[in-house]
Structure formats: structure tokens, C-alpha cells
Scaffold this active site. Structure first.
Site, PDB file in Angstrom:
ATOM      1  CG  HIS A 137      27.198  24.598  43.179  1.00  0.00           C
ATOM      2  ND1 HIS A 137      27.949  24.003  44.159  1.00  0.00           N
ATOM      3  CD2 HIS A 137      26.366  25.466  43.815  1.00  0.00           C
ATOM      4  CE1 HIS A 137      27.592  24.495  45.343  1.00  0.00           C
ATOM      5  NE2 HIS A 137      26.638  25.391  45.170  1.00  0.00           N
ATOM      6  CG  HIS A 142      22.642  23.532  46.929  1.00  0.00           C
ATOM      7  ND1 HIS A 142      22.899  23.785  48.255  1.00  0.00           N
ATOM      8  CD2 HIS A 142      23.501  24.321  46.231  1.00  0.00           C
ATOM      9  CE1 HIS A 142      23.863  24.694  48.358  1.00  0.00           C
ATOM     10  NE2 HIS A 142      24.253  25.034  47.142  1.00  0.00           N
ATOM     11  CB  SER A 202      28.967  20.473  43.102  1.00  0.00           C
ATOM     12  OG  SER A 202      29.469  21.617  43.761  1.00  0.00           O
TER      13      SER A 202
HETATM   14 FE    FE Z   1      25.711  26.516  46.700  1.00  0.00          FE
END
Ligand code: FE
Ligand code: PHE
Length: 289
Positions: A137, A142, A202
Site C-alpha cells: 500500500h 503513495h 492500491s
Molecule cells: Fe496510506
């Protein structure tokens, strides 16, 4: 699956999963690369492959353009390798952490252009759903947009704003902005709606749901509306907030939030699925512009 994010540290009734004895005072730790098993690398490879195949038509162009900057796709990357490229691109760095960290250390890292990345990976049983952030994730969701200069500056400003919000007792209000932009943001491109939030990007299920489903509300991002809106951490979102560009997001969040917090504290909170009479509910998903 939605991933809980650092600002909600301590909100869950379970203890955090990582080993915090490894962490320094700023909560960072070395990436425990030796701890990854062959099965971990294979799980990462399969997560990456499934998610990358879903991106066209659903993820923002900026995200798709930046994804290759992560480097290797067939095993868990070394953070130092990513940092060589990332630092050159936007002067950001990623730092390993054992998992969710408290607000002030989290904001401090962001304000210093250091993005905390959880170093452990979900188990194969959690392939489709994990409630807290893991290395997949954090990296896949990110890190690509930290290569985008405008978005990278927004995340640093968020960290600086977080330290200020902490002093003003407004972290909960600010965390909703994080949730509805950095985690679950949608962006309107010339060829239709796309995702830029890490929690969406994600997640195989939520990526399609957030962009295509008729169910959720999609309304233009607006500071007070967003800060008033509660969110769900363990289901797909019932409301997504939409921006037109990262520059618009940066400009909208540039003013001093102190008076905004004061106003919002005087207004009722809104449920995650609330729709107000003056909300412009958007249907870009089914009707591209
Ligand atoms: Fe996050
Ligand atoms: N402008 C905000 C403040 O004065 C800081 C901020 C910037 C917060 C960008 C979030 C995102 O508090």
C-alpha cells in the site's frame, strides 16, 4: 481494500502489528530486507502485477507516468534504490517504519519531506484486503505521486499544516482532508474521472468501484465540506471528493486553516454518506466529460 492511515493511529482496538522496538525516537527503522521471504517477494510481485494491469482508464495520468519510477516490480524494492531516483526528482525520501505512527512524528516526517513506508508485507490470506497499511500500500499507493513536483509539495504542506493543527486541536478535521485527498482522492481529467488516492490505487476492488460504480457520491473537493465529513476505514468510501488538478488542490489548501477550523468546529459533522442539497453530485464515471 481501504488502508487505515497514520493519522488514525490508536483509533483501532487492536494493537499495531509491527515491532516498534526496532524504531528510533522519530519512529523510523532500517528496512528489514533480510526478513522478507521468497513468498513475500512473490506476493508483492502478484499484487503489483494485478494492480498495474488495472490502472489504464482508472488511475490518473500522473500516477501512471510515475509508477515505473518505483523500479523493480518482481520483488520488494530496496528503499535506498527508490530514494536515489526520488531525491533527485523532488528532494523527497522514503523512510521505513514498523507500521502506523502517532500524529506528531508523522507530521514531522512529512514536513521534512520524508514519507514513512511500512516495511512488512501482508500475508497471502490478505491478498485482497488489509485494514492497515503495509509495504505494498505505502509504496505502490503513495510513492509514485511523490515524484510529481506539485503533489510532493502538497504532501509537505500537509505535514506542516498537521503540526499546526495539532497545536490548535484540529487534527481530526485535518485528517479528513488527508483521507479524502491523499488516500481516496479522485481527479477529473479531460478524458474522464480517475483515481489519485493511495487507498484506491492500491486496492483492486476499490479502484474499479471508486471510478466506475454508480453507488458512491462524488462531489467537488471543498475545504469545509470535506473537513465535516466522517469516513469509514473498513469499507469502500461512500463519498469521494474530486479535484480538477494538483495545482487546484495545492492552491485551495494554501490559505491559513485556523479560521476554517473555527468555522467547521461550529458546524455539525456529516455522515460518510451524507448528501446536502447544495452538493453537486457528479456522475463523471458513467459520463466522461
Ligand atoms: Fe496510506
Ligand atoms: N494551509 C494549511 C494551514 O494553514 C496547511 C495545509 C496545507 C494543510 C496543505 C493541508 C494541506 O494550516
Amino acid at each position: 481494500a481501504p488502508a487505515a492511515e497514520p493519522v488514525v493511529y490508536g483509533q483501532s482496538d487492536r494493537p499495531p502489528r509491527g515491532d516498534y522496538s526496532r524504531a528510533a525516537a522519530d519512529y523510523t527503522c532500517p528496512q528489514n530486507y533480510a526478513a522478507y521471504t521468497a513468498a513475500d517477494h512473490d506476493t508483492y510481485r502478484r499484487l503489483y502485477e494485478r494492480q498495474a494491469a488495472l490502472l489504464p482508464g482508472l488511475a490518473s495520468d500522473e500516477f501512471i507516468a510515475a509508477l515505473p519510477s518505483l523500479g523493480v516490480k518482481d520483488h520488494i524494492p530496496r528503499f535506498e534504490e527508490i530514494n536515489e531516483r526520488l531525491y533527485r526528482a523532488t528532494r523527497w525520501e522514503i523512510v521505513a517504519v514498523p507500521g502506523l505512527i502517532p500524529e506528531v512524528p508523522f507530521f514531522t516526517l512529512l514536513a521534512n519531506r520524508k514519507f514513512p513506508v511500512t516495511d512488512w508485507l501482508r500475508t497471502p490470506e490478505e491478498f485482497d484486503y488489509i485494514v492497515e497499511p503495509d509495504v505494498f500500500h505505502d509504496l505502490f499507493g503513495h510513492v509514485p505521486l511523490l515524484f510529481n513536483p506539485v503533489f510532493a509539495d502538497y504532501v509537505q504542506r500537509y505535514g506542516q499544516g498537521g503540526l499546526k493543527a495539532h497545536a490548535l486541536g484540529a487534527c481530526e478535521l485535518l485528517s479528513r482532508l488527508y483521507w479524502y485527498t491523499i488516500e481516496f482522492g479522485l481527479i477529473r481529467q479531460s478524458d474522464g474521472l480517475r483515481a489519485y488516492g493511495a487507498g484506491i490505487l492500491s486496492s483492486a476492488g476499490e479502484l474499479q468501484y471508486a471510478v466506475r460504480s454508480e453507488e458512491p457520491h462524488r462531489i467537488p473537493l471543498a475545504l469545509e465540506r470535506t473537513m465535516r465529513t466522517r469516513y469509514k476505514i473498513d469499507t469502500y468510501q461512500q463519498t469521494y471528493f474530486v479535484i480538477d488538478s494538483f495545482q487546484q488542490l495545492f492552491d485551495m489548501t494554501a490559505p491559513d486553516f485556523a479560521p476554517v477550523y473555527e468555522r467547521v468546529k461550529g458546524l455539525p459533522e456529516l455522515a460518510a454518506d451524507a448528501l446536502l442539497s447544495n452538493d453537486e453530485r457528479q456522475r463523471w464515471a458513467t459520463k466522461p466529460t
